[in-house]
Motif scaffolding. Structure first.
Motif, mmCIF file in Angstrom:
data_model
loop_
_atom_site.group_PDB
_atom_site.id
_atom_site.type_symbol
_atom_site.label_atom_id
_atom_site.label_comp_id
_atom_site.label_asym_id
_atom_site.label_seq_id
_atom_site.Cartn_x
_atom_site.Cartn_y
_atom_site.Cartn_z
ATOM 1 N N LYS A 139 -3.928 0.716 -7.792
ATOM 2 C CA LYS A 139 -5.388 0.757 -7.702
ATOM 3 C C LYS A 139 -5.751 1.487 -6.419
ATOM 4 O O LYS A 139 -5.423 1.042 -5.316
ATOM 5 N N LEU A 140 -6.433 2.638 -6.545
ATOM 6 C CA LEU A 140 -6.772 3.456 -5.393
ATOM 7 C C LEU A 140 -7.793 2.752 -4.517
ATOM 8 O O LEU A 140 -8.725 2.097 -5.012
ATOM 9 N N LEU A 141 -7.645 2.893 -3.189
ATOM 10 C CA LEU A 141 -8.532 2.212 -2.244
ATOM 11 C C LEU A 141 -9.917 2.843 -2.224
ATOM 12 O O LEU A 141 -10.919 2.132 -2.095
ATOM 13 N N LYS A 147 -2.486 12.599 -2.028
ATOM 14 C CA LYS A 147 -2.535 11.965 -0.708
ATOM 15 C C LYS A 147 -3.458 10.744 -0.664
ATOM 16 O O LYS A 147 -3.806 10.259 0.418
ATOM 17 N N GLN A 148 -3.831 10.228 -1.838
ATOM 18 C CA GLN A 148 -4.653 9.028 -1.879
ATOM 19 C C GLN A 148 -3.773 7.781 -1.735
ATOM 20 O O GLN A 148 -2.652 7.742 -2.211
ATOM 21 N N ILE A 158 0.850 -1.183 0.000
ATOM 22 C CA ILE A 158 0.000 0.000 0.000
ATOM 23 C C ILE A 158 0.893 1.242 0.000
ATOM 24 O O ILE A 158 1.750 1.392 0.871
ATOM 25 N N VAL A 159 0.691 2.110 -0.985
ATOM 26 C CA VAL A 159 1.515 3.308 -1.148
ATOM 27 C C VAL A 159 0.616 4.539 -1.162
ATOM 28 O O VAL A 159 -0.612 4.445 -1.271
ATOM 29 N N LYS A 160 1.250 5.723 -1.061
ATOM 30 C CA LYS A 160 0.529 6.987 -1.050
ATOM 31 C C LYS A 160 1.013 7.862 -2.201
ATOM 32 O O LYS A 160 2.216 7.965 -2.444
ATOM 33 N N LYS A 199 -7.416 3.015 -11.440
ATOM 34 C CA LYS A 199 -6.034 2.555 -11.618
ATOM 35 C C LYS A 199 -5.185 3.672 -12.215
ATOM 36 O O LYS A 199 -5.615 4.349 -13.152
ATOM 37 N N LEU A 200 -3.982 3.837 -11.659
ATOM 38 C CA LEU A 200 -3.041 4.856 -12.125
ATOM 39 C C LEU A 200 -1.720 4.189 -12.477
ATOM 40 O O LEU A 200 -1.257 3.289 -11.762
ATOM 41 N N LYS A 201 -1.098 4.644 -13.556
ATOM 42 C CA LYS A 201 0.250 4.215 -13.922
ATOM 43 C C LYS A 201 1.188 5.357 -13.558
ATOM 44 O O LYS A 201 1.156 6.414 -14.174
ATOM 45 N N ILE A 202 2.030 5.163 -12.554
ATOM 46 C CA ILE A 202 2.766 6.279 -11.959
ATOM 47 C C ILE A 202 4.177 5.852 -11.598
ATOM 48 O O ILE A 202 4.420 4.692 -11.237
#
Length: 382
Positions: free
Chosen positions: A304-306, A287-288, A273-275, A311-314
């Protein structure tokens, strides 16, 4: 007339000596692949029946013959350049001299190029080599575009990116902190003034009080009795160092070796889990927290945001590790114990580090202190 000399005779040896060296290019017939020694011999050859038949074949499809000869000439020339000289800068005429040492080579008078200069310029236009003209003639440099070379260059670039030393990382961190400080605004510098006494006529007074009461004389002590000494900090440290067993020294050596081997400039791993710490994607993602579902090229994560499930490619530069509550599972993402699953035991907020206990594997039960915040991340236990 026309009778060949017998083997071993002086005439036979003379003919062999003449035919041994390279002859003039203008007396060579590429269609018949015949080299004549002089102008008279070449004239006789051009009037022969076999040469006339070859000319008729050439007249039917002259472009195909010239293209074939040109292709063979360029292929042989570039092969000599690649094998003998590689990517070194070399005189084009020197390569040509090496090429014509083979008596069975395709001669230039059968190709589309009249001179070596025209051929060299063609190589530069087609991008097969780098050419430049100097006072000593044309120089040429081979451009290696083989798949092996391209793959080797890519591996070299990846290795250089991975082999950033600690000093470069520290400099990047310092520059980042400087940029953050500059964004917050200019710092207020202190103003230094001259020391001036308010009242120069004031007289300094010394108030010294001496004790007149006689103190009771101390009772005599036994001088032969050695008083107990209290060990100082340095002595305590030395005693602790002496108490270290050989097993502790081996463990420290092993940890330093693992730290050097497992410390990388990438830390993204799946199922952590990352921010999100960047505003470039929009305020709604800032900050998500999210779960890393996939890692691409070691530095890019699919998160994948909680909250929203998007979904984000970052890139990892825009992500931050998450510290869970005590007793929860974490993933060691960098450092000596990279890849291990551990339990969070305690948090040292003053030094920005934690204490963990390895949860599984061969090192199960081992406690590790002084692990930095960025080296661990909360593990998704769902």
């Amino acid at each position: 007339m026309g009778k060949k000399a017998e083997v071993g005779t002086p005439k036979y040896l003379a003919n062999k000596m003449k035919a041994k060296g390279l002859q003039k290019l203008r007396w060579y017939c590429q269609m018949c692949q015949k080299q004549c020694r002089d102008e008279n011999g070449f004239k006789c050859h051009t009037t022969s029946e076999s040469h006339q038949r070859q000319l008729l074949l050439f007249a039917d499809n002259s472009k195909r013959y010239i293209d074939d000869f040109s292709y063979e000439f360029a292929k042989g020339y570039m092969e000599i350049l690649r094998r003998q000289f590689g990517t070194k800068r070399v005189n084009a005429n020197k390569v040509y001299q090496e090429y014509i040492h083979d008596r069975d080579h395709v001669h230039m008078n059968g190709t589309r190029w009249v001179t070596l200069t025209g051929f060299v310029k063609w190589l530069g236009k087609t991008g097969q080599a780098v050419v430049d003209e100097t006072e000593k003639g044309w120089f040429i440099t081979y451009i290696d575009r083989s798949p092996e070379t391209v793959e080797r260059e890519e591996m070299k670039k990846k290795k250089q990116k991975m082999d950033k030393n600690d000093e470069e990382k520290q400099m990047e961190f310092v520059e980042k902190q400087i940029r953050l400080a500059q964004k917050q605004g200019p710092s207020v510098e202190p103003v230094y003034t001259e020391l001036v006494r308010d009242n120069e006529e004031e007289v300094l007074k010394l108030d010294i009080k001496l004790k007149t009461d006689k103190q009771a004389t101390p009772t005599p002590q036994n001088i032969f009795k050695i008083p107990p000494t209290v060990p100082t900090e340095s002595k305590k440290r030395k005693l602790d160092d002496k108490k270290k067993s050989a097993l502790d020294e081996i463990r420290e050596l092993e940890e330093s070796k693992r730290e050097k081997q497992n410390r990388k400039d990438y830390w993204i791993a799946e199922n952590i889990i990352v921010k999100v710490i960047t505003r470039n994607l929009g305020e709604e993602y800032y900050k998500q927290k999210g779960i890393v579902k996939e890692v691409k090229d070691k530095y890019v994560a699919v998160v994948k945001l909680l909250d929203s499930g998007k979904k984000l490619k970052i890139d990892q530069e825009h992500l931050e590790t998450v510290i869970p509550a005590l007793g929860k599972l974490v993933k060691v993402v960098n450092g000596a114990y990279r890849g291990e699953t551990a339990t969070l035991c305690s948090v040292d907020e003053k030094n920005f580090c934690v204490e963990i206990e390895i949860y599984s594997g061969l090192l199960k039960g081992r406690k590790v202190k002084g692990v930095q915040y960025e080296d661990i991340c909360k593990l998704n236990d769902q």
